[in-house]
Scaffold this active site. Structure first.
Site, PDB file in Angstrom:
ATOM      1  N   ASP A 157       4.408  -3.405   6.853  1.00 37.76           N
ATOM      2  CA  ASP A 157       4.819  -2.182   6.169  1.00 37.76           C
ATOM      3  C   ASP A 157       3.748  -1.127   6.390  1.00 37.76           C
ATOM      4  OD1 ASP A 157       6.223  -0.461   4.327  1.00 37.76           O
ATOM      5  OD2 ASP A 157       4.737  -0.958   2.812  1.00 37.76           O
ATOM      6  N   SER A 158       4.072   0.116   6.030  1.00 40.85           N
ATOM      7  CA  SER A 158       3.089   1.188   6.118  1.00 40.85           C
ATOM      8  C   SER A 158       1.942   0.996   5.124  1.00 40.85           C
ATOM      9  CB  SER A 158       3.766   2.522   5.829  1.00 40.85           C
ATOM     10  OG  SER A 158       4.350   2.489   4.551  1.00 40.85           O
ATOM     11  N   CYS A 211       9.744  -2.167   5.792  1.00 39.98           N
ATOM     12  CA  CYS A 211       9.550  -0.733   5.567  1.00 39.98           C
ATOM     13  C   CYS A 211      10.839  -0.068   6.026  1.00 39.98           C
ATOM     14  CB  CYS A 211       8.372  -0.255   6.421  1.00 39.98           C
ATOM     15  SG  CYS A 211       8.191   1.540   6.528  1.00 39.98           S
ATOM     16  N   GLU A 255       1.944   4.688  -6.271  1.00 40.91           N
ATOM     17  CA  GLU A 255       0.583   4.340  -5.842  1.00 40.91           C
ATOM     18  C   GLU A 255      -0.462   4.801  -6.863  1.00 40.91           C
ATOM     19  OE1 GLU A 255      -0.516   4.068  -1.922  1.00 40.91           O
ATOM     20  OE2 GLU A 255       1.361   3.076  -1.484  1.00 40.91           O
ATOM     21  N   CYS A 315      13.659   2.476  -0.059  1.00 39.05           N
ATOM     22  CA  CYS A 315      12.231   2.538   0.259  1.00 39.05           C
ATOM     23  C   CYS A 315      11.596   1.370  -0.490  1.00 39.05           C
ATOM     24  CB  CYS A 315      11.636   3.863  -0.214  1.00 39.05           C
ATOM     25  SG  CYS A 315       9.824   3.900  -0.163  1.00 39.05           S
ATOM     26  N   HIS A 360       8.903   0.871  -1.865  1.00 37.63           N
ATOM     27  CA  HIS A 360       8.180   1.156  -3.116  1.00 37.63           C
ATOM     28  C   HIS A 360       9.135   1.235  -4.313  1.00 37.63           C
ATOM     29  CE1 HIS A 360       4.674   2.460  -0.751  1.00 37.63           C
ATOM     30  NE2 HIS A 360       3.989   2.465  -1.872  1.00 37.63           N
TER      31      HIS A 360
END
Lengths: 278, 278
Positions: free
Chosen positions: A15-16, A78, A157, A189, A191
């Site tokens: 993932d990023s 991702c 984050e 996404c 997240h």
């Protein structure tokens, strides 16, 4: 270490950054015997505002790195990289590679009753219209509307998942979606599952939320069964689960801290590598 | 094009993305005859959450790129890179290099009356305590308190500079700072001047806001005068200002759009390059 049996090789997941840990978590839950090598591209996060050429170049470097760890299959955990790079890297590498988009698209298509689906994700994912393309390829009657939510990733984050500010940002991004008549919403996404309960509260019980992370773990299971690569027992008798190793391109300590707040098992070490060398 | 006279060479300016345009803008205003080659590392933005080693590696690549454009001096128009990489790259390259931190620190030191200064910036800048170190090296009596504001950059990039949400985020980050007795606040990230009026409104008229971008342009002017490199006339008779060229590592169109909303002159083209090759 020479691995004798293909079944014993780990799954590569990338993932990023930390978002893909929600996918790794589902793999740990659904496929507890499998070992995982996770790579988070924390030096070059976020991917969501970057171009296709750049995302393909990054994905190619990461796959080359994961291949040095003798992985048997790769999961692009991702949405942005799945949307922009999956087709390109599948052509270049022989190893089985799956993304998070196709499993999420299929689940949403199976779930919707009124044939109206919403998708939220990064700018790049939404702009690619990848969910719409995959869903309508199977059922052109389904309408799919998308909304980019660029602030969701920084809010997560920053540890603001349940903060009042996040609820207000959700209202800015999702009020049109809530007023529309969609019955299914894809959390497009990795997240976003970390905002699931806040989004659920805002959108109400009537709208079904699709978490591609869960669907991806189930797809991975089917793939491993088909290829006769599914591991039947854990790596050794002392452990109830596979071995997990974590690599990042930057700030290993911060990653570890975040990972330990999400994963069912504590990460002991995270190694930093220079991904641009691959 | 062979440049005959050192005075005619452009200034190299770089940042992790669009934030440094606030510095480029000040150079355009204060030094209208100078030409500028700007590089925005839009593929690897943001720098604020990355480690020192990574930021030094990135800065080195960018300086190597700028040197191919025959620049006469370089401005690191990014607080994070100035804080973490300036000393290292100054040792490696012969060209004069200035950052935004020292000019901002000096201005704040000269401005404070009660000797209490606040600094806001990215995680990396605040954690480095670079402003505190520079200020206290000159005057140990001055106290300097810092606060990281990680959501400010994504809010600005999302176009939310004057949005209600941004005012609420400012309240979360800056309420302690407002209650404290600082009389001077350094906007220690090049994106923050774009929030200046909203921060001003919140902090009140009594606190002096220091914009290192302005101070940096003035420092650059002094440097060019000292080195006898200041350009006296514009590049040609048709123009009232120098030539400006823009390079990015990703998403050139989006950059151009943002730049045109900030700069006094419209950008015509932005070229994308692969910075990892330098």
């Amino acid at each position: 270490m020479k691995i004798e049996n293909k079944k014993d090789m780990p799954i590569g997941v990338f993932d990023s950054g930390v978002g893909g840990l929600t996918v790794a978590r589902e793999i740990m839950r659904q496929l507890p015997n499998e070992s995982i090598v996770y790579f988070g591209d924390t030096a070059r996060v976020p991917y969501g505002s970057k171009s296709e050429t750049t995302i393909i170049r990054y994905s190619r470097q990461i796959i080359r790195f994961l291949l040095t760890k003798e992985v048997k299959a790769i999961v692009i955990a991702c949405n942005t990289a799945s949307a922009l790079a999956l087709d390109a890297v599948r052509k270049e590498f022989k190893i089985p590679i799956i993304g998070v988009v196709a499993p999420g698209a299929r689940a949403a298509r199976e779930e919707t009753i009124n044939k109206k689906i919403g998708v939220i994700g990064t700018e790049a994912t939404v702009k690619s219209e990848i969910y719409k393309k995959l869903i309508q390829a199977e059922d052109p009657q389904i309408s799919v509307s998308g909304r980019a939510c660029p602030l969701f990733v920084p809010l997560v984050e920053e540890g603001f998942a349940k903060h009042k500010i996040t609820r207000e940002v959700i209202d800015i991004y999702l009020s049109d979606m809530r007023e529309s008549d969609i019955d299914t919403l894809i959390l497009g996404c990795t997240h976003y599952p970390l905002l699931r309960s806040t989004i659920r509260e805002y959108m109400g019980e009537k709208i079904h939320l699709v978490n591609p992370a869960y669907e991806t773990a189930m797809d991975l299971k089917r793939l491993l069964e088909e290829e006769e690569m599914l591991r039947d027992t854990p790596v050794n008798d002392q452990e109830e689960h596979g071995e997990y190793s974590f690599y990042v391109s930057d700030a290993a300590d911060k990653f570890k801290q975040f990972a330990n707040s999400i994963l069912p098992y504590d990460i002991e070490t995270t190694k930093q590598i220079n991904i641009e060398e691959y």
